[in-house]
Motif scaffolding. Structure first.
Motif, PDB file in Angstrom:
ATOM      1  N   THR B  52       0.830  -1.202   0.000  1.00 17.10           N
ATOM      2  CA  THR B  52       0.000   0.000   0.000  1.00 17.10           C
ATOM      3  C   THR B  52       0.869   1.259   0.000  1.00 17.10           C
ATOM      4  O   THR B  52       0.597   2.219  -0.724  1.00 17.10           O
ATOM      5  N   GLN B  92      -7.328   0.956  -0.432  1.00 15.00           N
ATOM      6  CA  GLN B  92      -7.614  -0.213   0.400  1.00 15.00           C
ATOM      7  C   GLN B  92      -8.695   0.107   1.427  1.00 15.00           C
ATOM      8  O   GLN B  92      -9.564  -0.705   1.693  1.00 15.00           O
ATOM      9  N   ASP B 163      -6.122  -1.582  -4.870  1.00 13.38           N
ATOM     10  CA  ASP B 163      -5.440  -2.127  -3.698  1.00 13.38           C
ATOM     11  C   ASP B 163      -6.341  -3.159  -3.026  1.00 13.38           C
ATOM     12  O   ASP B 163      -7.345  -2.798  -2.406  1.00 13.38           O
ATOM     13  N   GLU B 164      -5.983  -4.412  -3.165  1.00 16.10           N
ATOM     14  CA  GLU B 164      -6.754  -5.539  -2.620  1.00 16.10           C
ATOM     15  C   GLU B 164      -8.228  -5.469  -3.004  1.00 16.10           C
ATOM     16  O   GLU B 164      -9.102  -5.469  -2.138  1.00 16.10           O
TER      17      GLU B 164
HETATM   18 MG   LIG Z   1      -2.083  -2.695   2.032  1.00 12.72          MG
END
Ligand SMILES: [Mg+2]
Ligand SMILES: Nc1ncnc2c1ncn2[C@@H]1O[C@H](COP(=O)(O)OP(=O)(O)OP(=O)(O)O)[C@@H](O)[C@H]1O
Lengths: 355, 260
Positions: B52, B92, B163-164
């Protein structure tokens, strides 16, 4: 410009879709007016005497005695000025002492009374009679009563609602400025909305400008709603101009919005915002003359509260509503709020953080 | 108004010796990699590896401590506004304004880029056209992730960072999202994503970088990495079953796409 406009419209949409916001900004102030309006606090007010005319030694002694009565407040002034105050509903009685006043002389005293406040007037006359009798008794063994010529004057019926409503309106402007901005911003920051916005090319000041614009629009709506409901349902005697009320409200709003941004800058979480906002707003709510006249406060407290921004706003709003004052007459309030807005904007800019 | 940069170059993103420190902790340690146009590039790594942090430096969200990032020919630290116009970002952890519906949110986000978007087209790109009037809080987790992707597309970006995007989703929702991501790539965009799911990286990514403790320890197409591992004489201790629990789950709940 288009962006600010779109952001403002979107902010207004978000605001109006929030039920709590409507309750806080519109319904709660109305409820306060309603509640306090029915529980009359008029009995707590002092009887306002105006005294003009002779200033010789016996006159001074008489006025002194009158002033010693706890429920009486004496205001000395020229006859014309006192009469004006009487007509404006600020005096319950005006006593005109003849030149060369002498308690033994049996000269006729003129008493002008407010026909809009019969209870206070009646009480005032009784007190005056008693004080005069005492005075004559001191110099004469046979208490020959000093004759009084009582003259009723058509005065503004100044009700507690007239006093209360502009105060509550000012309070509502303060609360939605401080709490709305501080809480709203900290929550946007904590939920990551501001972070999401900062990956877009939008400038933070565009967003802040839109927030301010939205809050000021809400503020104007508060004024219209409260004054409108006051006139329609509470028999509010609105003497001033709406535009003056708007101008005074916007200046006050600027101060409280800036205080809100200041608090949003120093508070880290939503839990910190509420106590901070209370520390700032509670003293003003209680001591700025929103619900009760500041005239009854102990002297040192009264002097300090003179400088509160809410005092300036409430006094200004009240003067517009009750007396129909226009802005030039309210220069003191305007300057006070102007200085406060400079100070609070400066402080807000110093501590404000986007993230 | 756009400076085209050296857009002929096949490399859309070049990260060189990027570093991030938080006090004593070196979260990102001289990270270098590059991403080609129309690639789906995955960054893998355990929690706290620095994924991140790396992405957010590229996205202009965090200051770069050292190193350079060149995106579409532009230096990120000196041209943040132009970079922001070219990228789409899904964070995220972030949320959107409350009380606005999906359509209104996309329109507003578009305005932030000075664009008038077609919200229904964006929503149909992530299969949410039926929920246009809903608010984000009323969506399921998978739908929220898909909306978040739609929101990252409002400025028709060259490069999308996710992000994810599939964390916390059930296998079907995850597969659904893979379809969405492939569709985005097929429109000519480049995708950089992070994930903790190996099979996802293997299935979806053209190339992966594996990060550990702030450093990149491998950077190659998944097949190459597996091939290299086998070539080094690696043998699984237990022979792979012909099916695993995920296959059972998918089999029982319907392999075909379902509305989650
Ligand atoms: Mg992360
Ligand atoms: N704002 C910050 N301040 C201090 N330390 C931070 C900050 N952000 C991240 N870190 C630390 O830096 C390291 C890398 O964090 P990062 O979020 O980049 O990892 P990640 O690979 O994305 O992890 P995850 O898979 O859990 O999302 C972690 O040890 C984290 O605790």
């Amino acid at each position: 410009m288009r962006l600010q406009w779109k952001l403002t419209v979107a902010s207004l949409k978000m605001f109006t879709r929030q039920k709590e916001a409507i309750v806080w900004t519109m319904l709660l102030p109305l409820f306060m007016v309603f509640l306090f309006g029915f529980v009359s606090f008029e009995g707590m007010e002092k009887i306002q005497f105006g005294v003009s005319g002779a200033e010789n030694e016996p006159a001074a002694r008489l006025v002194g005695r009158l002033g010693e009565v706890r429920t009486v407040q004496v205001n000395r002034g020229a006859e014309s000025a006192e009469l004006e105050q009487l007509e404006a509903g600020k005096r319950h009685l005006v006593l005109v002492l003849p030149q060369g006043f002498d308690p033994a002389g049996k000269q006729e005293l003129r008493v002008l009374v407010n026909d809009g406040t019969p209870e206070e007037t009646q009480m005032g006359l009784l007190i005056l009679r008693k004080v005069l009798d005492d005075a004559t008794f001191g110099v004469q063994s046979a208490p020959d009563r000093i004759p009084m010529a009582i003259q009723s004057v058509a005065s503004r019926r100044s009700s507690y609602i007239d006093f209360l409503l502009p105060g509550v309106l000012s309070l509502a402007i303060m609360q939605s400025g401080i709490f709305g901005v501080a809480f709203g911003f900290v929550s946007l920051r904590k939920r990551g909305v501001l972070r999401r916005l900062s990956v877009t090319p939008m400038k933070p000041q565009d967003f802040i400008a839109a927030q301010v614009a939205m809050r000021l629009i809400v503020l104007l709506a508060q004024i219209v709603v409260l004054v409108g409901v006051g006139i329609l349902f509470f028999d509010l005697q609105f003497m001033g101009r709406l535009l003056d009320l708007f101008a005074m409200g916007l200046l006050g709003g600027a101060v409280f919005l800036a205080i809100g941004f200041f608090l949003a800058g120093i508070a880290r979480t939503e839990d910190q915002v509420v106590p901070l906002a209370n520390v700032v707003s509670l003293p003003m709510m209680l001591l700025s003359g929103v619900f009760f006249s500041r005239a009854n406060l102990p002297e040192p407290v009264r002097v300090v509260t003179e400088f509160f921004p809410l005092t300036y706003l409430a006094d200004g709003m009240r003067s517009i509503v009750l007396e129909g004052s226009t802005l030039p007459a309210l220069w003191l309030q305007l300057v006070g709020l102007g200085l406060w807005s400079i100070l609070s904007v400066w402080a807000a800019v110093r501590v404000f953080r986007w993230e | 108004m756009f400076q085209t940069g050296v857009s002929v170059s096949p490399v859309i993103l070049a990260v060189n010796n990027l570093c991030k420190r938080y006090g004593e902790l070196v979260a990102v340690d001289r990270v270098s990699f590059s991403v080609h146009r129309q690639e789906i590039f995955g960054i893998l790594g355990p929690n706290g590896a620095g994924k991140t942090s790396t992405l957010e430096m590229i996205e202009t969200l965090r200051p770069i401590d050292a190193g350079t990032v060149i995106l579409d020919g532009l230096d990120v630290s000196s041209h943040p506004r132009q970079v922001q116009q070219r990228i789409g970002v899904q964070l995220q952890s972030a949320s959107f304004f409350e009380k606005l519906n999906l359509k209104e949110l996309l329109l507003l986000l578009g305005e932030l880029y000075g664009r008038v978007v077609d919200p229904m087209e964006l929503l149909s790109e992530v299969d949410l056209q039926d929920r246009a009037k809903a608010q984000v809080e009323q969506l399921s987790g998978g739908q929220q992730q898909r909306f978040s992707i739609a929101a990252s597309l409002v400025n028709d970006p060259l490069l999308v960072f996710l992000d994810e995007p599939t964390t916390g989703l059930d296998p079907q929702a995850r597969r659904h999202l893979w379809g969405v991501i492939r569709r985005i790539r097929s429109e000519g965009k480049t995708v950089v994503l992070t994930t903790h799911y190996m099979e996802e990286a293997e299935e979806l990514c053209d190339r992966v970088a594996i990060m550990d403790r702030g450093r990149i320890v491998a950077d190659a197409p998944p097949r190459t990495l597996i091939g290299d591992l086998l070539a080094s004489g690696f043998k699984k201790e237990r022979v792979e079953r012909l099916a695993n629990l995920e296959d059972v789950f998918l089999h029982l709940t319907g392999h075909a796409l379902q509305e989650d």
